[in-house]
Design a protein around this motif. Structure first.
Motif, PDB file in Angstrom:
ATOM      1  N   ARG A 283       0.865  -1.187   0.000  1.00  9.41           N
ATOM      2  CA  ARG A 283       0.000   0.000   0.000  1.00  9.41           C
ATOM      3  C   ARG A 283       0.896   1.229   0.000  1.00  9.41           C
ATOM      4  N   ILE A 284       0.620   2.164  -0.920  1.00  3.34           N
ATOM      5  CA  ILE A 284       1.472   3.338  -1.030  1.00  3.34           C
ATOM      6  C   ILE A 284       1.117   4.357   0.042  1.00  3.34           C
ATOM      7  N   LEU A 285       2.129   4.947   0.638  1.00  2.00           N
ATOM      8  CA  LEU A 285       1.942   6.006   1.631  1.00  2.00           C
ATOM      9  C   LEU A 285       2.257   7.371   1.030  1.00  2.00           C
ATOM     10  N   SER A 286       3.305   7.435   0.240  1.00  2.36           N
ATOM     11  CA  SER A 286       3.728   8.635  -0.474  1.00  2.36           C
ATOM     12  C   SER A 286       4.687   8.154  -1.552  1.00  2.36           C
ATOM     13  N   PRO A 287       5.086   9.024  -2.481  1.00  2.00           N
ATOM     14  CA  PRO A 287       6.004   8.553  -3.513  1.00  2.00           C
ATOM     15  C   PRO A 287       7.231   7.867  -2.927  1.00  2.00           C
ATOM     16  N   GLN A 288       7.439   6.620  -3.357  1.00  7.10           N
ATOM     17  CA  GLN A 288       8.570   5.796  -2.925  1.00  7.10           C
ATOM     18  C   GLN A 288       8.545   5.471  -1.434  1.00  7.10           C
ATOM     19  N   ARG A 289       7.375   5.479  -0.835  1.00  6.80           N
ATOM     20  CA  ARG A 289       7.193   5.068   0.555  1.00  6.80           C
ATOM     21  C   ARG A 289       6.010   4.109   0.608  1.00  6.80           C
ATOM     22  N   TRP A 290       6.214   2.939   1.190  1.00 10.38           N
ATOM     23  CA  TRP A 290       5.223   1.867   1.117  1.00 10.38           C
ATOM     24  C   TRP A 290       4.997   1.226   2.481  1.00 10.38           C
TER      25      TRP A 290
ATOM     26  N   ASP B  53      11.323   1.909  -5.032  1.00 14.49           N
ATOM     27  CA  ASP B  53      10.369   1.621  -6.109  1.00 14.49           C
ATOM     28  C   ASP B  53      10.010   0.140  -6.164  1.00 14.49           C
TER      29      ASP B  53
ATOM     30  N   ASP C 142       0.409   0.278  -5.711  1.00 15.92           N
ATOM     31  CA  ASP C 142      -0.582   0.424  -4.658  1.00 15.92           C
ATOM     32  C   ASP C 142      -1.635  -0.684  -4.781  1.00 15.92           C
TER      33      ASP C 142
END
Length: 229
Positions: A86-93, A112, A197
């Motif tokens: 699940r994506i939290l912010s660009p390049q943060r998961w 990524d 995501d």
């Protein structure tokens, strides 16, 4: 887990053998005490020597059981872990890992892609011909950037699975190679895939020792979409 599956685990077999040897050691101790009481010192000495041998064997078997803790048999293709992203912010998961036994673990990852690494143990030919399968244990999961230059500047995430036992085989093989003559090689195997995501991935290990990561159909379609799609 049924009994057939339980008895396939090398750790379980070694623990059982350790218990049997300890029972033999107890029998030798009782026999030695009885011979001492009867003043049969020669017989008592013999049983005492057998007691020492049994204790040394139990210590060796117990140590091997501890070193194998965290390893699993490797069949034709063994499921290793399921990963949901699940994506939290660009390049943060945010990742959720689910093992075949139902255990789960949540973690944060930067990058990524995700990369999973495992340590694989292969036996020498006589042991392989006897049907002893390779073993493996998960080593770590890390984040990976598509841009190689980011690897040196962007935040890195490396998470240790810490599922090896005390005195892990990898360390013991390096320190005391003569103690494990039937071990042919210990090597690392890894696989990575792009993160999306809502992605769902299955990681498995082939009998050859190759780690394989596969997305489900919906995730594969999202991976194949162009950026911004």
């Amino acid at each position: 887990m049924n009994w057939n599956e339980l008895l396939r685990l090398p750790t379980t077999l070694l623990v059982i053998l350790t218990g049997v040897v300890l029972l033999l050691a107890l029998a030798q101790l009782l026999a030695a005490r009885q011979h001492v009481r009867n003043r049969r010192h020669l017989a008592a000495t013999g049983h005492s020597l057998l007691l020492v041998v049994c204790l040394l064997a139990a210590a060796l078997l117990g140590g091997m059981a501890m070193s194998l803790r965290g390893y699993r048999f490797l069949s034709e293709e063994e499921p290793v872990v399921q990963i949901d992203s699940r994506i939290l912010s660009p390049q943060r998961w945010a990742l959720t890992l689910t093992w075949p036994d139902g255990d789960t673990r949540n973690m944060m990852l930067a990058g990524d892609d995700f990369q999973v690494d495992a340590i694989v143990l292969k036996w020498k030919l006589p042991a392989m011909l006897a049907g002893l399968p390779p073993l493996y244990r998960l080593d770590r999961i890390s984040g990976r950037y598509d841009d190689a230059s980011q690897e040196t500047t962007a935040p890195r995430t490396v998470i240790d699975f810490s599922r090896a036992g005390a005195g892990d085989l990898l360390d013991l093989k390096k320190q005391m190679p003569s103690w494990f003559p039937e071990v042919d090689t210990l090597f690392g195997s890894g696989a990575f895939l792009p993160l999306v995501d809502g992605g769902h991935y299955s990681v498995s290990l082939m009998r050859t020792g190759a780690l394989v990561a596969r997305p489900d159909d919906a995730t594969a379609q999202r991976i194949g979409q162009p950026l911004g799609g």
